[in-house]
Design a protein around this motif. Structure first.
Motif, PDB file in Angstrom:
ATOM      1  N   CYS A 285      19.723  -3.557  50.816  1.00  0.00           N
ATOM      2  CA  CYS A 285      20.549  -3.016  51.895  1.00  0.00           C
ATOM      3  C   CYS A 285      21.416  -1.891  51.341  1.00  0.00           C
TER       4      CYS A 285
ATOM      5  N   GLY B 241      23.870  -0.743  53.014  1.00  0.00           N
ATOM      6  CA  GLY B 241      25.227  -0.960  53.502  1.00  0.00           C
ATOM      7  C   GLY B 241      26.040  -1.815  52.534  1.00  0.00           C
ATOM      8  N   CYS B 242      25.452  -2.927  52.090  1.00  0.00           N
ATOM      9  CA  CYS B 242      26.213  -3.868  51.264  1.00  0.00           C
ATOM     10  C   CYS B 242      25.545  -4.177  49.937  1.00  0.00           C
TER      11      CYS B 242
ATOM     12  N   CYS C 218      19.618  -5.984  57.678  1.00  0.00           N
ATOM     13  CA  CYS C 218      20.262  -6.800  56.646  1.00  0.00           C
ATOM     14  C   CYS C 218      20.888  -8.030  57.293  1.00  0.00           C
TER      15      CYS C 218
ATOM     16  N   ALA D 285      23.001  -9.908  56.027  1.00  0.00           N
ATOM     17  CA  ALA D 285      24.395 -10.057  55.587  1.00  0.00           C
ATOM     18  C   ALA D 285      25.329  -9.145  56.362  1.00  0.00           C
ATOM     19  N   CYS D 286      24.912  -7.881  56.608  1.00  0.00           N
ATOM     20  CA  CYS D 286      25.852  -6.944  57.246  1.00  0.00           C
ATOM     21  C   CYS D 286      25.246  -6.223  58.447  1.00  0.00           C
TER      22      CYS D 286
HETATM   23 ZN    ZN Z   1      23.797  -5.364  54.104  1.00  0.00          ZN
END
Ligand code: ZN
Length: 324
Positions: free
Chosen positions: A221, A223-224, A235, A237-238
């Motif tokens: 990812c 993003g994270c 993702c 997670a985020c």
């Molecule tokens: Zn993420």
């Protein structure tokens, strides 16, 4: 059991009728509507009371193909309503199991209809062991075709009415032993089964292209930074849609595994060990194990990826123990 004993026991079962299995619920509109939704059936005769009232049926009827649904046991096996038979109409299959004809493949299933059923009717079925064929040898193996015939009835004062039938035929067999080709001619004639190919999408192409290049790629990812496998668009997670990938070192440990023994589906070798490998990067993936005997596989064992080419086209990551 001597052969003639079980054979005559089996032949003696043919023609036997097994008692009633009742429906949990009367024929009802909610089940009809849900079934139509799931099956994509849009005929208003089944769901629109105002329309159905204008037809020859005078109201909503159940889709004929729904017949079997009314008397199903539900989520839990053999959970039938009170009053249902406790006999096992499949006892002949058990007998065949005990004689080594343990494999089963459904051959055909035919529904027949006498009339529509309507909301409010209570159904039940009875089962007849209709036939057990002579011993047959097919490409799958040697065994017996077993035909069961279920007859569905609607309860009615003054005599229940038959509303339909379900014929169900299975082949109970002893799997064929693979035969070594006698020479080049028979090898050429034998069908060559290939590995099933993965479905490749924009979200997974990088992984398969990596395999073809001898690289184990793991989605990341942007993003994270969380790694994930199998690859997907978002993702977890985020919820970012932005991703790239990293190249894994290719080392990890066996987190869990199974050894497939049966059924032996070509073109795989058997026994076929398959592992859930936890990579050192922290993600897990499922892959075949290579270079190890089945009784030597251990949870926690260190493994390393290697890429093997199948059918001259498909490159798959396989895992080999780092130390024997
Ligand atoms: Zn993420």
């Amino acid at each position: 059991m001597a052969e003639q004993d079980w054979m005559s026991e089996m032949r003696g079962m043919v023609g036997r009728e097994y008692g009633r299995v009742y429906a949990w619920d009367k024929v009802n509109e909610p089940m009809i509507r849900q079934w139509c939704e799931v099956m994509g059936v849009t005929n208003p005769l089944y769901t629109d009371a105002a329309y159905a009232a204008t037809t020859a049926h005078g109201g909503i009827v159940a889709p004929p193909a729904m017949l079997q649904a009314w008397c199903l046991e539900g989520l839990h096996a053999n959970n039938y309503p009170p009053g249902s038979t406790t006999e096992n109409p499949y006892e002949v299959l058990k007998l065949l199991d005990s004689q080594g004809f343990a494999s089963v493949v459904a051959v055909n299933s035919d529904l027949g209809f006498e009339r529509y059923v309507k909301p409010g009717e209570r159904l039940y079925y009875t089962t007849r062991l209709d036939a057990v064929g002579d011993e047959k040898t097919t490409a799958l193996g040697t065994g017996y075709f077993v035909t069961l015939l279920m007859s569905f009835f609607a309860e009615k004062d003054g005599g229940d009415e038959k509303v339909g039938t379900l014929l169900f035929r299975v082949f109970k067999f002893r799997p064929a032993t693979p035969v070594e080709p006698a020479g080049e001619a028979s090898a050429a004639a034998a069908p060559k089964y290939k590995r099933p190919k993965p479905g490749i999408s924009d979200d997974t192409r990088f992984f398969w292209e990596g395999c073809a290049a001898g690289r184990l790629r793991i989605q990341r990812c942007m993003g994270c930074g969380t790694l994930r496998h199998p690859p997907g668009p978002v993702c977890p997670a985020c919820q970012s849609f932005d991703w790239d990938y990293v190249e894994a070192a290719g080392t990890g440990q066996i987190y869990s595994f199974v050894v497939m023994h049966y059924p032996e589906v070509p073109p795989f070798d058997y026994p076929n060990p398959v592992a859930l490998v936890e990579l050192d990067e922290g993600v897990r993936l499922i892959a075949g194990l290579t270079g190890i005997k089945r009784d030597e596989i251990r949870i926690g064992q260190r493994v390393k990826v290697e890429f093997q080419t199948f059918d001259d086209a498909l490159v798959l990551p396989m895992f080999r123990p780092l130390e024997p």
